[in-house]
Structure formats: structure tokens, C-alpha cells
Design a protein around this motif. Structure first.
Motif, mmCIF file in Angstrom:
data_model
loop_
_atom_site.group_PDB
_atom_site.id
_atom_site.type_symbol
_atom_site.label_atom_id
_atom_site.label_comp_id
_atom_site.label_asym_id
_atom_site.label_seq_id
_atom_site.Cartn_x
_atom_site.Cartn_y
_atom_site.Cartn_z
ATOM 1 N N PRO A 204 0.833 -1.330 0.026
ATOM 2 C CA PRO A 204 0.034 -0.143 0.048
ATOM 3 C C PRO A 204 0.905 1.227 0.046
ATOM 4 O O PRO A 204 0.253 2.389 -0.189
ATOM 5 C CB PRO A 204 -1.010 -0.339 1.289
ATOM 6 N N GLU A 205 2.078 1.154 0.151
ATOM 7 C CA GLU A 205 2.764 2.401 0.196
ATOM 8 C C GLU A 205 4.106 2.205 -0.716
ATOM 9 O O GLU A 205 5.107 1.928 -0.706
ATOM 10 C CB GLU A 205 3.544 2.466 1.631
ATOM 11 N N THR A 206 3.765 2.961 -2.156
ATOM 12 C CA THR A 206 4.555 2.776 -3.190
ATOM 13 C C THR A 206 4.134 3.831 -4.157
ATOM 14 O O THR A 206 3.132 4.333 -4.274
ATOM 15 C CB THR A 206 4.420 1.501 -3.750
ATOM 16 N N ASP A 207 5.231 4.122 -5.063
ATOM 17 C CA ASP A 207 4.837 5.134 -6.011
ATOM 18 C C ASP A 207 4.401 4.520 -7.273
ATOM 19 O O ASP A 207 3.872 5.435 -7.932
ATOM 20 C CB ASP A 207 6.203 5.852 -6.488
ATOM 21 N N THR A 208 4.223 3.327 -7.320
ATOM 22 C CA THR A 208 3.924 2.548 -8.625
ATOM 23 C C THR A 208 2.310 2.291 -8.565
ATOM 24 O O THR A 208 2.094 1.343 -7.423
ATOM 25 C CB THR A 208 4.846 1.181 -8.930
ATOM 26 N N SER A 209 1.333 2.561 -9.278
ATOM 27 C CA SER A 209 -0.037 2.389 -9.087
ATOM 28 C C SER A 209 -0.597 1.543 -10.285
ATOM 29 O O SER A 209 0.083 1.379 -11.221
ATOM 30 C CB SER A 209 -0.670 3.613 -9.036
ATOM 31 N N TRP A 210 -1.504 1.030 -9.888
ATOM 32 C CA TRP A 210 -2.377 -0.172 -10.759
ATOM 33 C C TRP A 210 -2.441 0.807 -12.038
ATOM 34 O O TRP A 210 -2.353 -0.033 -13.343
ATOM 35 C CB TRP A 210 -3.646 -0.257 -10.014
ATOM 36 N N PRO A 211 -3.190 1.978 -12.127
ATOM 37 C CA PRO A 211 -3.384 2.593 -13.443
ATOM 38 C C PRO A 211 -2.074 2.974 -14.310
ATOM 39 O O PRO A 211 -2.263 2.828 -15.716
ATOM 40 C CB PRO A 211 -3.932 4.118 -13.096
ATOM 41 N N GLU A 212 -1.090 3.098 -13.634
ATOM 42 C CA GLU A 212 0.153 3.286 -14.420
ATOM 43 C C GLU A 212 0.637 1.959 -15.173
ATOM 44 O O GLU A 212 1.413 2.156 -16.155
ATOM 45 C CB GLU A 212 1.569 3.823 -13.558
ATOM 46 N N GLN A 213 0.246 0.641 -14.709
ATOM 47 C CA GLN A 213 1.010 -0.451 -14.996
ATOM 48 C C GLN A 213 -0.307 -1.147 -15.925
ATOM 49 O O GLN A 213 0.103 -2.184 -16.403
ATOM 50 C CB GLN A 213 1.249 -1.356 -13.974
ATOM 51 N N ARG A 214 -1.469 -0.585 -16.275
ATOM 52 C CA ARG A 214 -2.448 -1.378 -16.627
ATOM 53 C C ARG A 214 -2.094 -1.699 -18.048
ATOM 54 O O ARG A 214 -2.375 -3.078 -18.693
ATOM 55 C CB ARG A 214 -3.746 -0.455 -16.798
ATOM 56 N N LEU A 249 3.763 -2.450 -5.940
ATOM 57 C CA LEU A 249 2.719 -1.876 -6.749
ATOM 58 C C LEU A 249 1.417 -1.491 -5.702
ATOM 59 O O LEU A 249 1.091 -2.438 -4.768
ATOM 60 C CB LEU A 249 1.955 -2.904 -7.678
ATOM 61 N N THR A 250 0.570 -0.511 -5.739
ATOM 62 C CA THR A 250 -0.611 -0.298 -4.979
ATOM 63 C C THR A 250 -1.654 -0.441 -5.730
ATOM 64 O O THR A 250 -1.644 -0.134 -6.858
ATOM 65 C CB THR A 250 -0.390 1.190 -4.500
ATOM 66 N N PHE A 251 -2.601 -0.859 -5.169
ATOM 67 C CA PHE A 251 -4.014 -1.189 -6.119
ATOM 68 C C PHE A 251 -5.018 -0.561 -5.243
ATOM 69 O O PHE A 251 -5.871 -1.208 -4.557
ATOM 70 C CB PHE A 251 -4.473 -2.848 -6.152
#
Length: 274
Positions: A204-214, A249-251
Motif C-alpha cells: 500500500p505504500e509505493t509510488d507505482t500504481s495500478w493505473p500506471e501499469q494497466r 505496486l499499489t491497487f
């Protein structure tokens, strides 16, 4: 930290309740029922025109639970692709067999192989993950010890536990009409984990998010998702996973239970491919 995105009993190996008998819309009090669609996993080679003997538990299920008999249709699959249409040939207490009549070259698998690395946690949570993630298309499972894992298995218990876990996977594959069956393995060391393709550890604590990796996930051939235990990944766990090639990754803004994460991500990945 809470669970990093993060009881199910095992029934007879059997048939899909998703095709439960439906009453015909006929007037009057008598309502005939259509036969239930039954799928069985057979762990051997299947050949058209030959008969396959069933294990005693599958024969017992067809006879006493499903109330089927000789002549009833059954679908068979062995996990190597496609499925076979057959007819019950013999169904007694002593012997059960299916005559294989035809083959359907069909696949219901995801175009991307999603591998689940689940940190060892309470057994009922692992069983939930195995069942639901199989239904949602997971390609394989690795149950692995981490610094905060609550589940410990010695050599005497491990074999029986893996056998039970695989049985849960098979039943979920039968029910969800999968044409392949994921395998499950146990690893004692997090450093032994294999990052296949794009690899992410949910945190839950990261700069990489689900939208960025979709978009990247939608075009990948293999994805590995590492899910933490009830207490979450420790800082040391994150370091080990990063050295193995996993990105954090955060989701979404909420923290999910460990048994919720894998099914949620699988459903999200599937939505990208539809």
C-alpha cells in the motif's frame, strides 16, 4: 502494517453447479428438469473411442450424489487443453467407466499467464485464495514462507497439505470449466521465488500504481503477483522481493485482506483483456 492485499471445505471431486438443473417453463404442477452438466478431471491420457475407468470417489459421486447412471453424458478434461464428451458406460459400487466419444478443441484460459505467490498465512485463507483464484484464471500458485508468516508446516504435514490444496484447485477448475489445472508448490525461502514476466509485490505504500501499469499488463504474456501474509510484508521481505525482480505496486486507496488481493487483481487483469 495490516495485511498486504493482505472455510472452505473440500467436497467430492465433481461437477459444476453453475449448470444446475433448470425447470422448464411449463404450466401445471409437474416441472421436469434438465440433467446437470457434469465435468470431471482425469489425470491421464484421454483417447476418443476408448473407455476410461474412474477412481472410486468419482464413481461414488456420480452414482450417489449426482444420481447418474449408464448413458448419462459427462465432460472430461485432463488439463492439456480442450475437453472430451463421453457417456457413462458402467456405474456400480465395484466399477465405473466412461466411454469417450468426441473432443472439443476449446480453451477458456486467459491469454496472459498470471502466477500467484501467496505468503503463507492461515490455512483457511490459503484455501480461499486457491479456490477463487483458480476460478478467476490463475496459472500457478506458490505458497511461500515470509518473515511474518503464521503458517508453519513440517515435512510430515507438508505432503498432505499440498495434496489437499491441489484437490481444491482441481475442484475449482472442474466447476469453473477451465481447460487447464494450475499446480501448487511450497517454498520455505522467499529468496527462492521465481519472478515470471512482469512481477509485482502488492504494497500500500509505493509510488507505482495500478493505473500506471494497466497497459503493460494487458500486453504481457506472464505476470507474477506476490501477496503478503496477514501482517503484511516486512521491510526485509520487500528487499528480497525487489532483488528477485519484483516491483512494489499499489491497487487502490484501501488495504485488502490477504485472501482478497489475488482474486481482486485477477479480475482486474481479466477486465483489461475483455
Amino acid at each position: 502494517m495490516r495485511a498486504s492485499w493482505g472455510k472452505q471445505s473440500v467436497g467430492q471431486a465433481s461437477c459444476s453447479p453453475t449448470h444446475a438443473s433448470k425447470a422448464l417453463a411449463l404450466p401445471g404442477p409437474i416441472r421436469p428438469y434438465l440433467p446437470m452438466h457434469c465435468r470431471l478431471y482425469i489425470e491421464e491420457e484421454i483417447n476418443i473411442g476408448e473407455s476410461i475407468g474412474l477412481p472410486s470417489d468419482q464413481g461414488h459421486y456420480l452414482r450417489t450424489v449426482m444420481r447418474l447412471g449408464p448413458g448419462s453424458p459427462v465432460v472430461l478434461f485432463n488439463g492439456f487443453g480442450g475437453e472430451y464428451q463421453g457417456t457413462i458406460e458402467i456405474l456400480t459400487k465395484q466399477e465405473s467407466s466412461i466411454h469417450v466419444e468426441s473432443f472439443a478443441d476449446i480453451s477458456r484460459e486467459m491469454p496472459v499467464s498470471v502466477h500467484i505467490v501467496q505468503a503463507a498465512c492461515r490455512n483457511e485463507k490459503i484455501e480461499t485464495v486457491l479456490q477463487k483464484a483458480t476460478e478467476l484464471g490463475a496459472a500457478s500458485f506458490t505458497i511461500i514462507r515470509s518473515e511474518r508468516s503464521s503458517l508453519k508446516l513440517d515435512a510430515n504435514k507438508l505432503g498432505k497439505r499440498i495434496e489437499r490444496w491441489q484437490k481444491i484447485i482441481i475442484e475449482a477448475a472442474e466447476q469453473s470449466e477451465r481447460t487447464s489445472v494450475p499446480k501448487v508448490q511450497w517454498l520455505n525461502k522467499l529468496s527462492d521465488v521465481d519472478a515470471k514476466g512482469m512481477a509485482f509485490t502488492l504494497h500500500p505504500e509505493t509510488d507505482t500504481s495500478w493505473p500506471e501499469q494497466r497497459s503493460n499488463m494487458a500486453s504481457a504474456s506472464n505476470i507474477t503477483l506476490a501477496i503478503g501474509p496477514e501482517g503484511g510484508w516486512s521491510p526485509r521481505d520487500i528487499e528480497i522481493l525487489a532483488s528477485a525482480g519484483f516491483q512494489s505496486l499499489t491497487f487502490g486507496p484501501r488495504v485488502m485482506r490477504t485472501e482478497t488481493a489475488a482474486p481482486a487483481l485477477l479480475a482486474a487483469i481479466q477486465s483489461l483483456l475483455d
